[in-house]
Design an enzyme around this catalytic site. Structure first.
Site, short mmCIF file in Angstrom:
data_model
loop_
_atom_site.label_atom_id
_atom_site.label_comp_id
_atom_site.label_asym_id
_atom_site.label_seq_id
_atom_site.Cartn_x
_atom_site.Cartn_y
_atom_site.Cartn_z
N SER A 192 20.82 13.87 7.64
CA SER A 192 22.27 13.87 7.72
C SER A 192 22.81 14.07 6.31
O SER A 192 22.32 14.91 5.56
CB SER A 192 22.77 12.57 8.35
OG SER A 192 24.17 12.55 8.47
N TYR A 231 32.09 20.08 8.23
CA TYR A 231 30.71 19.69 7.90
C TYR A 231 30.48 18.25 8.35
O TYR A 231 29.45 17.93 8.97
CB TYR A 231 30.49 19.82 6.40
CG TYR A 231 29.14 19.38 5.90
CD1 TYR A 231 28.01 20.17 6.09
CD2 TYR A 231 29.00 18.17 5.21
CE1 TYR A 231 26.77 19.76 5.61
CE2 TYR A 231 27.78 17.76 4.73
CZ TYR A 231 26.65 18.55 4.93
OH TYR A 231 25.43 18.13 4.46
N LYS A 273 27.78 16.46 11.11
CA LYS A 273 26.87 15.36 10.79
C LYS A 273 27.18 14.12 11.63
O LYS A 273 26.27 13.37 12.00
CB LYS A 273 26.95 15.04 9.29
CG LYS A 273 26.43 16.16 8.40
CD LYS A 273 24.97 16.51 8.70
CE LYS A 273 24.40 17.52 7.71
NZ LYS A 273 22.98 17.85 7.98
#
Length: 286
Positions: A141, A155, A159
């Site tokens: 991650s 983004y 994650k």
């Protein structure tokens, strides 16, 4: 490498293994005496790695967004080495931009690699790990899995999705002796930023962009990927590996700051939160 009372070399399957963290992970595994199925979009760097370690590296050109190709690659690794022990979902990309700026294609592309790619690899590896009644799946991650920040919100979304899926997967896989861990690295010198994609800016966000660029102008002091690789080896060697492992001072401190801030907010709004629930009989029941 000695593990669980044996001296048998382990077999790793690592995505994004041609550079950055993935390359460091592969080299650390090989230095430990293990074998590696190294997967990446470009094969030239993988061939170099294989040539440096004859018989111990299986180079696998792979686009993790292609679910069928992922299953074929994982099956090929098992056919070649006879088993899988550690699977590292490291492949990832970074798309920078304000949330409003993302086109549908740009948003989907970000999630295709960082979330769906890891999902496909996890699904492909699990039948083999379940059959062995053991193995370790490591999801890479990021600090972006802790919080969303301006310009990196999409983004962070990828994650957050990866972490939520992996939490559930950890409980499901535990039934078969398979462990799942989530790595949350801070800053490391990789080409994530140099290879990132950018949205088309909306002028209204120019002041915020300027403010962020001023903050970043002070520069960054990041770490060598090899340090993350050392931490990964410690993780997979542990008898009781954690679900999450923070990598770095900055991300460690940030995680605690964020947790404290969340708890303070929850506490301040406790009365409203509790008032929103009151058990009643099912509608229409006698």
């Amino acid at each position: 490498m000695t593990t669980a009372g044996t001296t048998t070399s382990r077999v790793w399957f690592i995505t994004g293994a041609s550079r950055g963290l993935g390359r460091a992970f592969a080299e650390a595994a090989l230095a430990a005496g293990d074998r590696v199925a190294a997967a990446a979009r470009t094969g030239s760097a993988l061939e170099e790695l294989a040539a440096a370690h004859p018989g111990r590296v299986l180079p696998l050109p792979l686009d993790v967004t292609d679910r069928g190709a992922v299953h074929e690659a994982v099956d090929a690794a098992v056919a070649h080495f006879g088993r899988l022990d550690i699977v590292v979902n490291n492949a990832g990309t970074l798309s920078m931009g304000m949330i409003e700026e993302f086109t549908e294609t740009e948003a989907r592309t970000q999630l295709e690699v960082n979330f769906f790619g890891a999902l496909w690899v996890s699904q492909a590896a699990l039948p083999h790990l379940r059959a062995q009644r053991g193995g370790h799946l490591v999801q890479v991650s990021s600090i972006g899995g802790l919080a969303g920040f301006p310009l990196s919100g999409m983004y962070a979304a990828s994650k957050f999705a990866l972490e939520g899926m992996s939490e559930a997967l950890a409980m499901e896989a535990a039934e078969f002796g398979v462990r799942v861990s989530i790595l949350q690295p801070g800053g490391h010198w990789t080409d994530l930023y140099s290879a990132m994609a950018n949205t088309t800016p909306i002028e209204a966000y120019a002041p915020l962009r300027a403010q962020l660029q001023a903050q970043w102008a002070e520069g960054s002091v990041d770490s060598e990927p090899a340090l993350a690789a050392e931490a990964l080896l410690t993780l997979v060697d542990a008898e009781e590996p954690p679900l999450r492992l923070l990598l770095g001072n900055m991300v460690y401190d940030l995680a605690f700051d964020l947790a404290r801030a969340k708890m303070a907010t929850w506490s301040a709004w406790e009365q409203t939160s509790r008032a929103a629930e009151r058990a009643v009989p099912a509608p229409g029941s006698a």
